[in-house]
Design an enzyme around this catalytic site. Structure first.
Site, PDB file in Angstrom:
ATOM      1  CD  GLN A 117       8.049   3.218  -5.143  1.00 21.93           C
ATOM      2  OE1 GLN A 117       7.132   4.048  -5.188  1.00 21.93           O
ATOM      3  NE2 GLN A 117       7.851   1.933  -5.315  1.00 21.93           N
ATOM      4  CE1 TYR A 192       2.848   4.691 -12.681  1.00 19.46           C
ATOM      5  CE2 TYR A 192       3.482   3.451 -10.733  1.00 19.46           C
ATOM      6  CZ  TYR A 192       2.576   4.239 -11.401  1.00 19.46           C
ATOM      7  OH  TYR A 192       1.391   4.579 -10.812  1.00 19.46           O
ATOM      8  N   GLY A 337      -0.306  -1.113   3.996  1.00 23.05           N
ATOM      9  CA  GLY A 337      -0.599   0.255   3.589  1.00 23.05           C
ATOM     10  C   GLY A 337      -1.917   0.738   4.159  1.00 23.05           C
ATOM     11  NE  ARG A 338      -5.699  -1.515   0.536  1.00 19.64           N
ATOM     12  CZ  ARG A 338      -6.221  -2.445  -0.245  1.00 19.64           C
ATOM     13  NH1 ARG A 338      -7.400  -2.241  -0.815  1.00 19.64           N
ATOM     14  NH2 ARG A 338      -5.585  -3.583  -0.472  1.00 19.64           N
ATOM     15  CB  CYS A 361      -8.502  -0.810   6.328  1.00 17.69           C
ATOM     16  SG  CYS A 361      -8.826  -0.642   4.557  1.00 17.69           S
ATOM     17  CB  CYS A 364     -14.269   2.136   1.271  1.00 16.90           C
ATOM     18  SG  CYS A 364     -13.070   3.398   1.793  1.00 16.90           S
TER      19      CYS A 364
END
Ligand SMILES: Cc1cc2nc3c(=O)[nH]c(=O)nc-3n(C[C@H](O)[C@H](O)[C@H](O)COP(=O)(O)O)c2cc1C
Length: 389
Positions: A117, A192, A337-338, A361, A364
């Site tokens: 990316q 962004y 992702g997580r 996961c 948290c």
């Protein structure tokens, strides 16, 4: 047996539980073996000079060995003025190519599709860290970052700055392709720089880069066109957007009815749909209070406006949930992702019917190192990424 299925030692075929997840997708120069993506993560694992470190190699190798279809190696900055973290990956010079080549090669060798990316942080950075004025479409400070930095200073971009910025992204894409990336993702999400241009919430320009949706989309479209012109079909061009910014006056799914055809016309191949900006940070990394897969409906709405494949993301923690999303036609790819940070082998284990062995996961959000004050990403449950004593 499907090409990417392995026969477990027990002799039982199991990939059948997730037929859509374990189907391939022809993207042109790459054909991922399944529909699971590792979304871009800025891990802060690069060397301090922005080159690829052993830690980055190990992290991405583990994901590839774990069976992930496409691995988007975190964001890499496209110009020196936006080195907003001390260990962010860089791609703003040819000297970064050899390390990136090693990284992409490590991923591809293990059967996953290597992707990267490209980012410019724009107003969502700290001048005290970048040492530069922050390049912005309009001099509207980020409400979060400006409060943290007494030296916060923006520079409203001139037309020349904008043209140069487009070149920075195109040059970075060329370096990525030279290094062996099969997918380059243009980061136009999470508030962004390119998201700032797209959004009426952060772009008040009155020239050809502001005002109408066509004008606000112009820079992203020019970047895609430039990449296509320079690289032809040698790379797959993905664009990541925040389908809903969750801020007053910001982008909502309806805006994409007009934006997506412009991006497709420019040459976009994949649309990666996330949500939120810094002011709505909980949408960038959804907490447990938002429940499972809270943003799938956004991806699904944007998919209605798109003819290219769409990737959904956000609190998708099992292949069963991924299969439901894909089978319903809400998305064509699912980013986890997580879930893969907690257990990089979640894909392989699920394929082999070993779901009970997946390390879950625990939601948290301690991986959000920028909020915890940690120097880089840690994971509370993965022993490979524990805090050092
Ligand atoms: C440590 C960390 C770094 C991230 N860095 C990026 C990034 O560089 N670019 C990006 O588009 N999203 C980034 N994200 C957001 C993720 O790509 C993803 O959208 C988010 O983790 C939600 O997906 P999940 O629920 O599967 O974890 C980051 C998230 C985390 C936790």
């Amino acid at each position: 047996m499907k090409e990417n299925e392995r026969k477990p030692e027990s002799g039982v075929f199991t990939g059948d539980a997730y037929p859509t997840v374990f189907s391939t997708y022809d993207l042109g120069v790459a054909r991922p073996k399944n529909r699971i993506v590792f979304p871009p993560w800025q891990l802060n694992y690069a060397n301090t000079d922005g080159t690829v470190s052993d830690k980055l190699l190990e992290f991405n190798t583990a994901l590839a060995l774990g069976g992930c279809g496409i691995i988007i190696t975190g964001c890499a900055v496209v110009s020196e003025d936006t080195v907003a973290f001390d260990r962010v990956m860089r791609i703003d010079d040819d000297r970064f190519i050899p390390g990136l080549r090693e990284l992409f090669n490590a991923i591809e060798k293990r059967g996953s599709v290597p992707a990267i990316q490209l980012v410019h942080y724009g107003r969502q950075a700290l001048s005290s860290v970048t040492g530069c004025e922050l390049q912005v479409p309009s001099a509207i400070p980020c409400p979060v970052m400006s409060r943290l930095d007494p030296q916060y200073k923006m520079k409203e971009m001139t037309r020349e700055d904008i043209v140069r910025m487009a070149e920075n992204f195109i040059d970075a894409a060329e370096r990525a392709a030279k290094a062996g990336a099969k997918v380059v993702e243009v980061h136009a999400a999470h508030g962004y720089l390119l998201n700032q241009f797209l959004s009426p919430y952060s772009n008040c320009r009155t020239d050809e880069y502001g005002g109408s949706t066509v004008n606000r989309t112009r820079l992203v479209a020019d970047i895609i066109k430039g990449i296509r012109k320079r690289l032809g079909r040698d790379v797959i061009v993905s664009v990541r957007v925040s389908g809903n910014e969750f801020v007053e006056g910001g982008l909502t799914p309806r805006h994409y009815l007009e934006i997506i055809p412009i991006l497709e016309e420019a040459g976009m191949d994949v649309l990666n749909v996330s949500a939120g900006v810094y002011q709505s940070m909980e949408r960038m990394l959804p907490p447990d209070t938002l429940g499972d897969a809270p943003h799938v409906s956004i991806a699904s709405e944007l998919k209605r406006y798109a003819s290219v494949p769409v990737c959904a993301v956000g609190s998708i923690f099992s292949l069963a949930t991924a299969e439901t999303i894909l089978a319903a036609g809400d998305a064509d790819f699912v980013a986890m992702g997580r879930a893969q940070m907690a257990d990089p082998e979640i894909v392989r284990k699920s394929l082999e019917g070993r779901e009970t062995e997946v390390r879950q996961c625990i939601w948290c959000n301690n991986c959000a190192f920028w909020a915890t004050g940690d120097p880089h990403v840690f994971c509370s449950v993965n022993p490979a990424y524990q805090k050092e004593e």
